[in-house]
Design an enzyme around this catalytic site. Structure first.
Site, PDB file in Angstrom:
ATOM      1  N   CYS A 145      -1.070   3.840  -6.446  1.00 23.82           N
ATOM      2  CA  CYS A 145      -1.921   3.231  -5.423  1.00 23.82           C
ATOM      3  C   CYS A 145      -2.070   1.777  -5.875  1.00 23.82           C
ATOM      4  O   CYS A 145      -2.367   1.519  -7.054  1.00 23.82           O
ATOM      5  CB  CYS A 145      -3.282   3.911  -5.378  1.00 23.82           C
ATOM      6  SG  CYS A 145      -4.520   2.990  -4.442  1.00 23.82           S
TER       7      CYS A 145
ATOM      8  N   CYS B 138       0.873  -1.170   0.000  1.00 23.79           N
ATOM      9  CA  CYS B 138       0.000   0.000   0.000  1.00 23.79           C
ATOM     10  C   CYS B 138       0.911   1.221   0.000  1.00 23.79           C
ATOM     11  O   CYS B 138       1.724   1.386   0.919  1.00 23.79           O
ATOM     12  CB  CYS B 138      -0.861  -0.025   1.266  1.00 23.79           C
ATOM     13  SG  CYS B 138      -1.868   1.445   1.506  1.00 23.79           S
TER      14      CYS B 138
HETATM   15  N1  DGL Z   1      -3.985   0.591  -1.711  1.00 23.06           N
HETATM   16  C1  DGL Z   1      -3.641   1.807  -1.063  1.00 23.06           C
HETATM   17  C2  DGL Z   1      -2.442   2.492  -1.702  1.00 23.06           C
HETATM   18  O1  DGL Z   1      -1.651   1.885  -2.387  1.00 23.06           O
HETATM   19  C3  DGL Z   1      -4.709   2.835  -0.833  1.00 23.06           C
HETATM   20  C4  DGL Z   1      -6.121   2.496  -0.635  1.00 23.06           C
HETATM   21  C5  DGL Z   1      -6.800   3.327   0.443  1.00 23.06           C
HETATM   22  O2  DGL Z   1      -7.057   4.530   0.255  1.00 23.06           O
HETATM   23  O3  DGL Z   1      -7.053   2.730   1.491  1.00 23.06           O
HETATM   24  O4  DGL Z   1      -2.239   3.663  -1.497  1.00 23.06           O
END
Ligand code: DGL
Length: 260
Positions: free
Chosen positions: A186, A74
């Protein structure tokens, strides 16, 4: 020989394509995935809130799966909390941060688009990456919270029309900005790599951090056999049971239900 799994952590479904890429490279390893889905979306929380959720979530992952290494799959969690995780836990961490450097290496026009959460777009860490690796590029940063929610709640592999509709406003902006490389900053957006590539056209490179992460995991593991292969597992913290069962099956993971 260490048969403990490699852990993966995200606020939701975004880390799954990262797990898949690492698994392709290291098929003899076992994997355990935790989605902190009860606290999704991270991208719209303050840095302090994200940090405390990530610390708690990694604590849970360690309690249920005892990983030998954790991929923080993430970008939002990594830019905000990686330093603190390394101070607080004894296992190695691999973070996922926006692939600004590879994008700068690819962009001939020196114009890069970057899709990420608001938290990542506003973070000083991203500013630092751009100064270090893309100082001579125009980097068009788009906070794409609606698209993150689309992937988490509505996206299904194969349902291309819904993905195209969700992408349309962002694609318009990226095209108007005349970028020739787009960073998927993301992890949720890696599910849409094909749809984004199709919408942007073949002359635009779509770039994420999966290969770099897989290489780094390989470097950090002790050399030698992985030990006995366990079933790969998926845990969550929220209530989206049916959706997570489905994605667990798609990624070859045993659905284990709530970690807490
Ligand atoms: N998957 C997360 C990232 O790579 C973000 C998702 C969220 O906002 O929770 O930033």
């Amino acid at each position: 020989m260490d048969s403990r799994p490699i852990g993966f952590f995200d606020s939701g479904l975004g880390g799954l394509p990262y797990l898949a890429r690492v698994k392709e490279r290291l098929p003899e390893e076992s994997f355990a995935y935790l989605a902190d889905s009860a606290h999704f979306p991270y991208g719209e929380k303050s840095a302090d809130e994200v940090r405390s959720r990530v610390l708690a979530g990694i604590g849970l992952l360690c309690a249920v799966a005892d990983p030998k290494l954790v991929v923080v799959a993430c970008n939002t969690a990594s830019v905000v909390a990686l330093d603190e995780l390394r101070r607080k836990f004894r296992i190695p961490f691999v973070g996922v941060v926006p692939a600004v450097k590879p994008a700068a290496e690819r962009s001939e026009r020196r114009r890069i688009g970057l899709l990420a959460t608001s938290r990542t777009v506003d973070d000083r860490y991203l500013e630092g990456l751009i100064e270090s690796f893309a100082a001579d590029c125009e980097v068009v940063r788009l906070a794409a919270g609606d698209l993150v929610r689309f992937v988490e709640y509505d996206y299904l592999p194969g349902a291309e029309e819904a993905a195209e509709a969700a992408l349309r406003p962002l694609v318009r902006e990226l095209k108007e900005s005349r970028v020739d490389a787009v960073v998927l900053g993301c992890t949720h957006f890696t599910h849409l790599e094909g749809a984004i590539g199709k919408a942007m056209g073949a002359s635009v490179a779509i770039i994420d951090s999966r290969d770099g992460v897989a290489r780094q995991v390989g470097r950090l593991l002790d050399p030698g056999p992985a030990g006995s292969k366990e079933r790969d597992s998926l845990y969550l913290t929220g209530d989206a049971v049916e959706r997570y069962r489905r994605f667990a099956a798609l990624y070859g993971l045993d659905y284990r239900g709530r970690a807490a």
